[in-house]
Design a protein around this motif. Structure first.
Motif, PDB file in Angstrom:
ATOM      1  N   THR A 189     -33.254  16.353  72.206  1.00 41.27           N
ATOM      2  CA  THR A 189     -31.868  15.634  72.392  1.00 41.27           C
ATOM      3  C   THR A 189     -32.187  14.585  70.701  1.00 41.27           C
ATOM      4  O   THR A 189     -31.408  14.582  70.476  1.00 41.27           O
ATOM      5  CB  THR A 189     -31.128  15.762  73.001  1.00 41.27           C
ATOM      6  N   LEU A 190     -32.885  13.632  70.969  1.00 43.59           N
ATOM      7  CA  LEU A 190     -33.336  12.928  69.662  1.00 43.59           C
ATOM      8  C   LEU A 190     -34.944  12.543  69.626  1.00 43.59           C
ATOM      9  O   LEU A 190     -35.676  13.512  70.170  1.00 43.59           O
ATOM     10  CB  LEU A 190     -33.439  11.394  70.918  1.00 43.59           C
ATOM     11  N   PRO A 191     -35.286  12.520  68.667  1.00 45.70           N
ATOM     12  CA  PRO A 191     -36.329  12.540  68.303  1.00 45.70           C
ATOM     13  C   PRO A 191     -37.144  11.614  68.411  1.00 45.70           C
ATOM     14  O   PRO A 191     -36.994  10.615  69.430  1.00 45.70           O
ATOM     15  CB  PRO A 191     -35.971  12.247  66.665  1.00 45.70           C
ATOM     16  N   THR A 192     -38.282  12.085  68.568  1.00 40.74           N
ATOM     17  CA  THR A 192     -39.862  10.976  69.377  1.00 40.74           C
ATOM     18  C   THR A 192     -39.816  10.027  68.116  1.00 40.74           C
ATOM     19  O   THR A 192     -40.241  10.065  67.050  1.00 40.74           O
ATOM     20  CB  THR A 192     -40.907  12.177  69.840  1.00 40.74           C
ATOM     21  N   LEU A 193     -39.924   8.816  68.675  1.00 44.22           N
ATOM     22  CA  LEU A 193     -40.120   7.566  67.547  1.00 44.22           C
ATOM     23  C   LEU A 193     -41.367   7.436  67.932  1.00 44.22           C
ATOM     24  O   LEU A 193     -41.964   7.306  69.121  1.00 44.22           O
ATOM     25  CB  LEU A 193     -38.079   6.311  67.679  1.00 44.22           C
ATOM     26  N   GLN A 194     -41.718   5.975  67.332  1.00 46.19           N
ATOM     27  CA  GLN A 194     -42.802   4.924  67.221  1.00 46.19           C
ATOM     28  C   GLN A 194     -42.450   3.464  67.595  1.00 46.19           C
ATOM     29  O   GLN A 194     -41.109   3.027  67.195  1.00 46.19           O
ATOM     30  CB  GLN A 194     -43.550   5.076  66.467  1.00 46.19           C
ATOM     31  N   ASP A 195     -42.907   3.037  68.911  1.00 44.25           N
ATOM     32  CA  ASP A 195     -42.470   1.952  69.397  1.00 44.25           C
ATOM     33  C   ASP A 195     -43.719   1.101  68.748  1.00 44.25           C
ATOM     34  O   ASP A 195     -44.641   1.609  68.010  1.00 44.25           O
ATOM     35  CB  ASP A 195     -42.202   1.830  70.484  1.00 44.25           C
ATOM     36  N   ILE A 196     -43.318   0.158  68.465  1.00 43.11           N
ATOM     37  CA  ILE A 196     -44.835  -1.088  67.677  1.00 43.11           C
ATOM     38  C   ILE A 196     -45.057  -1.728  68.580  1.00 43.11           C
ATOM     39  O   ILE A 196     -44.695  -3.441  69.332  1.00 43.11           O
ATOM     40  CB  ILE A 196     -43.621  -1.919  66.946  1.00 43.11           C
ATOM     41  N   ASP A 197     -46.165  -2.003  69.234  1.00 42.34           N
ATOM     42  CA  ASP A 197     -46.387  -2.994  69.930  1.00 42.34           C
ATOM     43  C   ASP A 197     -47.859  -3.017  69.606  1.00 42.34           C
ATOM     44  O   ASP A 197     -48.314  -4.737  70.393  1.00 42.34           O
ATOM     45  CB  ASP A 197     -46.933  -2.582  71.450  1.00 42.34           C
ATOM     46  N   THR A 198     -48.785  -3.031  68.812  1.00 41.10           N
ATOM     47  CA  THR A 198     -49.601  -3.405  67.954  1.00 41.10           C
ATOM     48  C   THR A 198     -49.897  -3.171  67.184  1.00 41.10           C
ATOM     49  O   THR A 198     -49.159  -2.286  66.169  1.00 41.10           O
ATOM     50  CB  THR A 198     -50.944  -2.216  68.587  1.00 41.10           C
ATOM     51  N   LEU A 199     -51.027  -3.749  66.339  1.00 38.39           N
ATOM     52  CA  LEU A 199     -51.139  -3.466  64.749  1.00 38.39           C
ATOM     53  C   LEU A 199     -51.652  -1.798  64.013  1.00 38.39           C
ATOM     54  O   LEU A 199     -50.873  -1.696  63.525  1.00 38.39           O
ATOM     55  CB  LEU A 199     -52.609  -4.382  64.519  1.00 38.39           C
ATOM     56  N   GLN A 200     -52.623  -0.970  65.041  1.00 42.87           N
ATOM     57  CA  GLN A 200     -52.058  -0.251  64.653  1.00 42.87           C
ATOM     58  C   GLN A 200     -51.080   0.676  65.172  1.00 42.87           C
ATOM     59  O   GLN A 200     -50.726   2.018  63.788  1.00 42.87           O
ATOM     60  CB  GLN A 200     -53.168   0.532  65.957  1.00 42.87           C
ATOM     61  N   ASP A 201     -50.351   0.806  66.026  1.00 38.65           N
ATOM     62  CA  ASP A 201     -48.977   1.253  65.626  1.00 38.65           C
ATOM     63  C   ASP A 201     -47.910   0.987  64.860  1.00 38.65           C
ATOM     64  O   ASP A 201     -47.422   1.236  63.982  1.00 38.65           O
ATOM     65  CB  ASP A 201     -47.957   0.374  66.837  1.00 38.65           C
ATOM     66  N   LEU A 202     -48.097  -0.632  64.195  1.00 40.25           N
ATOM     67  CA  LEU A 202     -47.453  -1.247  62.881  1.00 40.25           C
ATOM     68  C   LEU A 202     -47.990  -0.067  61.634  1.00 40.25           C
ATOM     69  O   LEU A 202     -47.098   0.450  60.672  1.00 40.25           O
ATOM     70  CB  LEU A 202     -47.656  -2.037  62.972  1.00 40.25           C
TER      71      LEU A 202
END
Length: 231
Positions: A189-202
């Motif tokens: 229903t909603l898109p899968t998104l990236q949350d930012i916890d680490t430098l690699q995530d960013l």
């Protein structure tokens, strides 16, 4: 009058107090700079929602005056309140949902974080719409958690037995929803998104971010500084 309320869980953007895992890669000041920009973007997006009213829920009572000043300085008119003073995230989320649903005109309550750059007004509106026909809606995150939870019934059991900050949060929440026999909206229903916890995530988010994203300049500055510090 809208019948939905979204609680934005936020912290005062003080270096050393926010995004500490990200700070391990970019430093405390840059981590706070990113967090401030990302949170302000989410404040703006939720302010634009046509189907929900938004409130900023800060984590500590002592931070409330600072959070109110921060939101006002950003040019936004959002009510800021303090979360229930409990260490467990699930208890705090449940309390915010229960409080929202306790208002006579609110029948849908949502919670979102402030470290997901791609949250938008349209995503929140889509979540609110899903609650017309379902009791629970979740916005999946790539790390196995979720960035949004919306419900029409605040059940404390939904948040019990959850290993917060693990890659099992989403599946454990779905397990609890099944036990409670809640009608859950399909996960797509909603898109899968990236949350930012680490430098690699960013770095991953920036490599895939849509052109012209409002916080891309801030992210580029943070990443550039990080690259310079590593040499």
């Amino acid at each position: 009058m809208v019948n939905a309320e979204v609680a934005i869980f936020a912290r005062l953007p003080v270096a050393g107090k926010v995004k500490t895992r990200l700070a391990a890669g970019v430093g405390f000041e840059k981590a706070a700079t990113f967090y401030k920009a990302c949170a302000e973007h989410i404040f703006v997006e939720t302010s634009r929602c046509s189907t929900a009213q938004a409130k900023v829920h800060c984590s500590m009572a002592s931070d409330l005056p600072g959070v109110r000043d921060w939101v006002a300085a950003a040019g936004l008119r959002l009510l800021c309140i303090c979360q229930v003073a409990r260490p467990d995230l699930g208890v705090r989320m449940h309390a915010s949902l229960e409080s929202a649903l306790g208002q006579h005109h609110i029948s849908k309550a949502l919670v979102i974080g402030t470290d997901i750059p791609n949250i938008s007004a349209s995503i929140v509106d889509r979540a609110v719409a899903a609650l017309d026909s379902h009791q629970l809606v979740l916005g999946p995150a790539f790390d196995g958690g979720y960035y949004l939870l919306g419900t029409t019934c605040a059940a404390l059991q939904l948040f019990e037995g959850i290993e917060w900050s693990s890659d099992r949060v989403l599946q454990q929440t779905l397990r609890q929803a099944k036990v409670l026999q809640l009608d859950v909206a399909p996960l797509d229903t909603l898109p899968t998104l990236q949350d930012i916890d680490t430098l690699q995530d960013l770095e991953r988010w920036r490599s895939q971010s849509p052109p012209g994203h409002p916080i891309e300049a801030v992210v580029d500055t943070v990443l550039k500084a990080s690259a310079s510090d590593s040499h």
